[in-house]
Write a protein that holds these residues in place. Structure first.
Motif, mmCIF file in Angstrom:
data_model
loop_
_atom_site.group_PDB
_atom_site.id
_atom_site.type_symbol
_atom_site.label_atom_id
_atom_site.label_comp_id
_atom_site.label_asym_id
_atom_site.label_seq_id
_atom_site.Cartn_x
_atom_site.Cartn_y
_atom_site.Cartn_z
ATOM 1 N N GLY A 102 0.782 -1.229 0.000
ATOM 2 C CA GLY A 102 0.000 0.000 0.000
ATOM 3 C C GLY A 102 0.814 1.279 0.000
ATOM 4 O O GLY A 102 0.245 2.368 -0.017
ATOM 5 N N VAL A 103 2.138 1.169 0.005
ATOM 6 C CA VAL A 103 3.003 2.353 -0.024
ATOM 7 C C VAL A 103 3.611 2.470 -1.421
ATOM 8 O O VAL A 103 4.219 1.525 -1.918
ATOM 9 C CB VAL A 103 4.141 2.247 1.022
ATOM 10 C CG1 VAL A 103 5.012 3.506 0.998
ATOM 11 C CG2 VAL A 103 3.556 2.030 2.406
ATOM 12 N N ARG A 104 3.446 3.633 -2.032
ATOM 13 C CA ARG A 104 3.984 3.854 -3.379
ATOM 14 C C ARG A 104 5.404 4.393 -3.260
ATOM 15 O O ARG A 104 5.619 5.513 -2.785
ATOM 16 C CB ARG A 104 3.088 4.799 -4.162
ATOM 17 C CG ARG A 104 1.711 4.188 -4.427
ATOM 18 C CD ARG A 104 0.927 4.937 -5.468
ATOM 19 N NE ARG A 104 0.525 6.254 -4.995
ATOM 20 C CZ ARG A 104 -0.237 7.079 -5.696
ATOM 21 N NH1 ARG A 104 -0.663 6.730 -6.895
ATOM 22 N NH2 ARG A 104 -0.576 8.255 -5.203
ATOM 23 N N LEU A 105 6.352 3.573 -3.702
ATOM 24 C CA LEU A 105 7.760 3.912 -3.571
ATOM 25 C C LEU A 105 8.329 4.360 -4.914
ATOM 26 O O LEU A 105 8.006 3.781 -5.950
ATOM 27 C CB LEU A 105 8.550 2.705 -3.061
ATOM 28 C CG LEU A 105 8.116 2.151 -1.698
ATOM 29 C CD1 LEU A 105 8.930 0.917 -1.362
ATOM 30 C CD2 LEU A 105 8.260 3.203 -0.616
ATOM 31 N N PRO A 106 9.193 5.370 -4.898
ATOM 32 C CA PRO A 106 9.802 5.835 -6.153
ATOM 33 C C PRO A 106 10.850 4.853 -6.655
ATOM 34 O O PRO A 106 11.565 4.227 -5.875
ATOM 35 C CB PRO A 106 10.445 7.169 -5.759
ATOM 36 C CG PRO A 106 10.746 7.018 -4.299
ATOM 37 C CD PRO A 106 9.655 6.151 -3.736
#
Length: 205
Positions: A92-96
């Motif tokens: 659920g965490v959008r990482l670059p």
């Protein structure tokens, strides 16, 4: 303590709340564990990326000792032209994620500078790319750190506050309902005895 209605309708709501909390807590705790594991992996990856960038610069100096020659102008030979950043979803965490790095090499006269400048340019371009990857990886670590903190807070909220509170409320309501039911039974018995006594008195008369 917040006053709640001590009735069966509230009891039903508290039981539903407790059941939902007990269902949700394991999934939330699993997410916290996944985020922590991913954060630890991201920390290692970011450290490795930063070390690789620093190593590239050191190796450039070691491989091309002529860099110390101040008479040779190396400024502006390598310039980061553009960076394309994508995303990946982890729990659920959008990482670059670095998708592409375009590095512009300023043309230079091969007769105006020594032949080893080619090697310097190659190594500086590599170091620039690695530095960008390290910075993006560190941004990902920071995002995961915040996500771990938020998820741990929610786990504690359910585990230490909401679920125990629902359990306490249920106990309070059950005690109140039990007292009310007993009072009603006692009242009914007293009323019955009075009625029987009254009917018996009328019969004697």
């Amino acid at each position: 303590m917040t006053r709640i209605p001590l009735n069966k309708a509230q009891l039903s709501r508290e039981k539903e709340s407790l059941a939902a909390g007990r269902r949700f807590l394991p999934a939330l705790d699993l997410k916290r564990q996944q985020l922590m594991a991913e954060r630890n992996r991201a920390r290692r990856a970011a450290g490795e990326a930063r070390a690789a960038a620093e190593r590239a610069v050191i190796e450039a100096g070691a491989a091309v000792p002529m860099l110390a020659d101040r008479r040779i102008d190396l400024k502006g030979l390598v310039k980061v032209e553009s960076v394309r950043i994508g995303e990946r979803n982890i729990a659920g965490v959008r990482l670059p994620v670095v998708e592409d790095v375009r590095i512009a090499l300023r043309p230079y006269g091969r007769f105006a500078r020594p032949h080893w400048v080619d090697e310097v340019v190659r190594r500086l371009a590599l170091a620039a790319r690695l530095r960008i990857e390290a910075e993006v990886a560190e941004r990902g670590v920071a995002l995961l750190e915040r996500a771990v903190t938020r998820t741990a807070q929610r786990v504690n909220l359910f585990d230490k506050v909401l679920i125990p509170q629902a359990e306490r409320n249920i106990r309070r309501i059950l005690v109140a309902i039990g007292d009310s039911d007993r009072a009603a039974v006692v009242g009914a018995k007293i009323a019955k005895r009075k009625r029987v006594a009254h009917e018996s008195g009328e019969a004697d008369a």
